[in-house]
Write an enzyme that holds these catalytic residues in place. Structure first.
Site, mmCIF file in Angstrom:
data_model
loop_
_atom_site.group_PDB
_atom_site.id
_atom_site.type_symbol
_atom_site.label_atom_id
_atom_site.label_comp_id
_atom_site.label_asym_id
_atom_site.label_seq_id
_atom_site.Cartn_x
_atom_site.Cartn_y
_atom_site.Cartn_z
ATOM 1 N N ASP A 1 0.887 -1.165 0.000
ATOM 2 C CA ASP A 1 0.000 0.000 0.000
ATOM 3 C C ASP A 1 0.923 1.212 0.000
ATOM 4 O O ASP A 1 1.442 1.603 1.043
ATOM 5 C CB ASP A 1 -0.881 -0.021 1.264
ATOM 6 C CG ASP A 1 -1.870 1.143 1.282
ATOM 7 O OD1 ASP A 1 -2.260 1.606 0.190
ATOM 8 O OD2 ASP A 1 -2.226 1.589 2.377
ATOM 9 N N GLU B 1 -1.161 -1.178 -4.881
ATOM 10 C CA GLU B 1 -2.411 -0.449 -5.096
ATOM 11 C C GLU B 1 -2.275 0.493 -6.280
ATOM 12 O O GLU B 1 -1.283 1.207 -6.409
ATOM 13 C CB GLU B 1 -2.798 0.338 -3.841
ATOM 14 C CG GLU B 1 -4.191 0.952 -3.976
ATOM 15 C CD GLU B 1 -4.636 1.681 -2.727
ATOM 16 O OE1 GLU B 1 -4.838 1.011 -1.698
ATOM 17 O OE2 GLU B 1 -4.778 2.913 -2.784
ATOM 18 N N ASP C 1 -2.649 1.117 6.967
ATOM 19 C CA ASP C 1 -1.817 0.852 5.784
ATOM 20 C C ASP C 1 -1.319 -0.592 5.779
ATOM 21 O O ASP C 1 -1.172 -1.207 4.726
ATOM 22 C CB ASP C 1 -0.614 1.799 5.748
ATOM 23 C CG ASP C 1 -1.013 3.226 6.064
ATOM 24 O OD1 ASP C 1 -1.133 4.017 5.126
ATOM 25 O OD2 ASP C 1 -1.248 3.541 7.258
#
Lengths: 174, 174
Positions: free
Chosen positions: A7, A68, A141
């Site tokens: 992430d 991501e 996260d």
């Protein structure tokens, strides 16, 4: 398959390693956050992220890296840092010859919770349940990185069939 | 001082090396473009950009790297690629301990042409004159990279004084 989920972020870059297959139980191998000080120049922060990711790749030897997908329609300042951190993640993976998959936040949410509009708490709760953890990974996260890895494992059969079809179509043309 | 200017981009990443000092004649040491195929996945394109930049850094041994500062208000698709390529440029420089400076397009235009709204042709013409070249460097990305390096050389005295002042202020506080 063993997947490193990333992430991306300059201040907090979530990382999580999950092992498993679609339709089988999943196992968490590791989870954490790579942090860089906000008062450091961006180039130096990118070097710290590279070092952090390299040590995760070295230690956990994932076969796939899921990052991501970053969109530019969000907050302008944040999105640039996210794009830069994700570039470093893609670079580190591709340099090692690892396949990199990009998943959008709503794909990830839909994969783990059944809804593309799930909130942070729902994603954290589903990650906790799916990986049989005692508590949701903190910060968000870190949980998001695990969710990315899970999403990749579950979407992989479809993605692989698609990639094979594209390759086959290319080969038949040459 | 010897400066590598980088005009970041996934399809064409302009690079140019200029040597000189503010108030003295400038010399071009090298100029070129790192290209990556548009049909390659982004992670692989970033690896090619890293390799290209590494070979420029290795061959020309610049003391400074000047990269165009990317803003998110432009075309969404393009800006992500530009941000990713610029992240790789910053990373390659910082990893070698080279100072990285970011200059905005209007700072660069103003530095070489006197106007922050100069067009591509004007920037190309000024770069040609300042470096005593026979013709404007092609493509525009190559000329822009040289303009970035020139901008950095001319702005360096002011930037360095500023950085020294910031450092001095920090030290006096500790």
């Amino acid at each position: 398959m063993r997947v490193l989920g990333v992430d991306p972020g300059l201040t907090r870059c979530g990382v999580g390693v999950v092992e498993g297959m679609a339709g089988r139980a999943l196992t968490m191998r590791g989870v954490g956050v790579i942090r860089t000080p906000a008062d450091l120049p961006v180039p130096d922060r990118l070097v710290l992220i590279e070092r952090g990711l390299e040590s995760w790749l070295e230690e956990y030897r994932p076969e796939y890296v899921a990052v991501e997908r970053v969109f530019a329609q969000h907050n302008v300042r944040t999105v640039m840092g996210t794009a830069q951190a994700s570039a470093v993640a893609m670079l580190c993976a591709a340099r090692r010859g690892l396949p990199v998959a990009l998943h959008t936040p709503s794909e990830v949410k839909a994969a783990v919770s059944g809804s593309g509009r799930a909130d942070k708490a729902q994603v954290g709760a589903m990650v906790t349940r799916l990986l049989r953890l005692d508590a949701p990974p903190k910060p968000a996260d870190a949980a998001d990185a695990l969710a990315l890895a899970i999403c990749h494992i579950w979407r992989a059969p479809a993605t692989n069939r698609l990639q094979q079809a594209v390759l086959a179509a290319k080969e038949s043309r040459t």
